[in-house]
Design an enzyme around this catalytic site. Sequence first.
Site, PDB file in Angstrom:
ATOM      1  N   ASN A   1      42.935  42.510  40.598  1.00  0.00           N
ATOM      2  CA  ASN A   1      41.655  42.252  39.946  1.00  0.00           C
ATOM      3  C   ASN A   1      41.200  43.560  39.309  1.00  0.00           C
ATOM      4  O   ASN A   1      40.732  44.461  39.996  1.00  0.00           O
ATOM      5  CB  ASN A   1      40.646  41.762  41.010  1.00  0.00           C
ATOM      6  CG  ASN A   1      39.266  41.551  40.436  1.00  0.00           C
ATOM      7  OD1 ASN A   1      39.086  41.575  39.216  1.00  0.00           O
ATOM      8  ND2 ASN A   1      38.298  41.335  41.318  1.00  0.00           N
TER       9      ASN A   1
ATOM     10  N   LYS B   1      38.741  43.998  37.429  1.00  0.00           N
ATOM     11  CA  LYS B   1      37.280  44.034  37.246  1.00  0.00           C
ATOM     12  C   LYS B   1      36.980  44.514  35.815  1.00  0.00           C
ATOM     13  O   LYS B   1      37.737  44.207  34.897  1.00  0.00           O
ATOM     14  CB  LYS B   1      36.612  44.895  38.314  1.00  0.00           C
ATOM     15  CG  LYS B   1      37.080  44.491  39.726  1.00  0.00           C
ATOM     16  CD  LYS B   1      36.309  45.089  40.835  1.00  0.00           C
ATOM     17  CE  LYS B   1      36.865  44.587  42.169  1.00  0.00           C
ATOM     18  NZ  LYS B   1      36.099  44.999  43.310  1.00  0.00           N
TER      19      LYS B   1
ATOM     20  N   HIS C   1      33.774  35.411  42.776  1.00  0.00           N
ATOM     21  CA  HIS C   1      33.867  36.772  43.318  1.00  0.00           C
ATOM     22  C   HIS C   1      32.471  37.237  43.755  1.00  0.00           C
ATOM     23  O   HIS C   1      31.482  36.933  43.093  1.00  0.00           O
ATOM     24  CB  HIS C   1      34.452  37.724  42.275  1.00  0.00           C
ATOM     25  CG  HIS C   1      34.859  39.025  42.876  1.00  0.00           C
ATOM     26  ND1 HIS C   1      33.945  40.004  43.184  1.00  0.00           N
ATOM     27  CD2 HIS C   1      36.069  39.493  43.271  1.00  0.00           C
ATOM     28  CE1 HIS C   1      34.587  41.029  43.739  1.00  0.00           C
ATOM     29  NE2 HIS C   1      35.880  40.739  43.800  1.00  0.00           N
TER      30      HIS C   1
ATOM     31  N   GLU D   1      31.029  39.910  43.430  1.00  0.00           N
ATOM     32  CA  GLU D   1      30.314  40.671  42.395  1.00  0.00           C
ATOM     33  C   GLU D   1      29.706  39.735  41.352  1.00  0.00           C
ATOM     34  O   GLU D   1      28.651  40.037  40.784  1.00  0.00           O
ATOM     35  CB  GLU D   1      31.262  41.696  41.759  1.00  0.00           C
ATOM     36  CG  GLU D   1      31.566  42.829  42.750  1.00  0.00           C
ATOM     37  CD  GLU D   1      32.911  43.518  42.565  1.00  0.00           C
ATOM     38  OE1 GLU D   1      33.555  43.319  41.515  1.00  0.00           O
ATOM     39  OE2 GLU D   1      33.326  44.239  43.490  1.00  0.00           O
TER      40      GLU D   1
ATOM     41  N   GLU E   1      37.383  37.555  51.063  1.00  0.00           N
ATOM     42  CA  GLU E   1      37.059  38.954  50.788  1.00  0.00           C
ATOM     43  C   GLU E   1      35.709  39.297  51.421  1.00  0.00           C
ATOM     44  O   GLU E   1      34.661  39.057  50.802  1.00  0.00           O
ATOM     45  CB  GLU E   1      36.949  39.199  49.276  1.00  0.00           C
ATOM     46  CG  GLU E   1      38.215  38.900  48.513  1.00  0.00           C
ATOM     47  CD  GLU E   1      38.233  39.640  47.171  1.00  0.00           C
ATOM     48  OE1 GLU E   1      39.155  40.416  46.970  1.00  0.00           O
ATOM     49  OE2 GLU E   1      37.304  39.457  46.366  1.00  0.00           O
TER      50      GLU E   1
ATOM     51  N   GLY F   1      36.080  47.670  48.248  1.00  0.00           N
ATOM     52  CA  GLY F   1      35.881  49.017  47.712  1.00  0.00           C
ATOM     53  C   GLY F   1      35.364  50.031  48.724  1.00  0.00           C
ATOM     54  O   GLY F   1      34.951  51.125  48.340  1.00  0.00           O
TER      55      GLY F   1
ATOM     56  N   SER G   1      39.840  46.365  50.101  1.00  0.00           N
ATOM     57  CA  SER G   1      40.466  47.641  50.466  1.00  0.00           C
ATOM     58  C   SER G   1      41.947  47.525  50.812  1.00  0.00           C
ATOM     59  O   SER G   1      42.450  48.271  51.662  1.00  0.00           O
ATOM     60  CB  SER G   1      39.689  48.319  51.605  1.00  0.00           C
ATOM     61  OG  SER G   1      38.381  48.646  51.169  1.00  0.00           O
TER      62      SER G   1
HETATM   63  P1  PGA Z   1      39.077  46.389  46.468  1.00  0.00           P
HETATM   64  O1  PGA Z   1      38.471  45.088  45.719  1.00  0.00           O
HETATM   65  O2  PGA Z   1      40.550  46.143  46.629  1.00  0.00           O
HETATM   66  O3  PGA Z   1      38.772  47.522  45.534  1.00  0.00           O
HETATM   67  O4  PGA Z   1      38.389  46.495  47.778  1.00  0.00           O
HETATM   68  C1  PGA Z   1      38.930  43.796  46.000  1.00  0.00           C
HETATM   69  C2  PGA Z   1      38.196  42.791  45.148  1.00  0.00           C
HETATM   70  O5  PGA Z   1      37.002  42.975  44.882  1.00  0.00           O
HETATM   71  O6  PGA Z   1      38.792  41.789  44.703  1.00  0.00           O
END
Ligand code: PGA
Length: 231
Positions: free
Chosen positions: A7, A9, A90, A92, A157, A163, A195
């Site tokens: 992803n 983003k 997601h 976000e 997630e 993150g 992560s």
């Molecule tokens: P990350 O994000 O691997 O940076 O923790 C995962 C995600 O948001 O899909």
Amino acid sequence: MKIIAANFKMNGDREFIDNWFQNFNADTENLVIVGLPPIYLESSVQNFNKSNIKIAGQNVSKFNNPGAYTGQMSSAMLNDVGVEFCIVGHSEAREHLCEDNESVYEKYNCLKSFSITPIVCIGESLEVREANNHLHFISDQIEKFSTNEDKIIFAYEPIWAIGSGLVPTQEEIEEMSSHIKSYFSQQVTVLYGGSVNSKNSSEILNMNNIDGVLVGGASLNAEEFANIAQS
Ligand code: PGA
């Protein structure tokens, strides 16, 4: 075969993406899915889609018919340019675009109606986990899907793991994946995200009931992501 999804983003540009695919060399049977920003989807499908590497959208409109929805992109449009997978829900997007379980389910159905495979993200906040409410919270997020007989792909997630460098314990991940799977009579696919990197990916991919990973930050480095895809 596991699913190894990236992803990106809102990261990268044309040059970055071209270089990334040049540097991504993974010798693997796994299915690799790369979620890109919308403006790069069409050219990336043309240049980089292969039988085991698929380009994915990161979001889609909940409206299925063309119309007055400024700034939105429909499932029909994704399908038109050859996109076969798309992330929805997601955390976000839930946070910054005010998406809720209802709209995520609507998006899911729009994608399915154009034969695009949705990857449905779910996950609880730290507050919910600390209150020991996580199983209940996830049940609420997947409830709308329970009458559905599709082979759904969920990405679990936990928001607090995204993150942050924090990863739930094996017991915590397995508890959640079996909770999600036992909610459905049909087989569903459960990815873990939050992560993930090349150091922890083989342990996660070896867990019972985990069918793949969704990788944010670590996916931006093509060599690192290739190591994850091969783990
Ligand atoms: P990350 O994000 O691997 O940076 O923790 C995962 C995600 O948001 O899909």
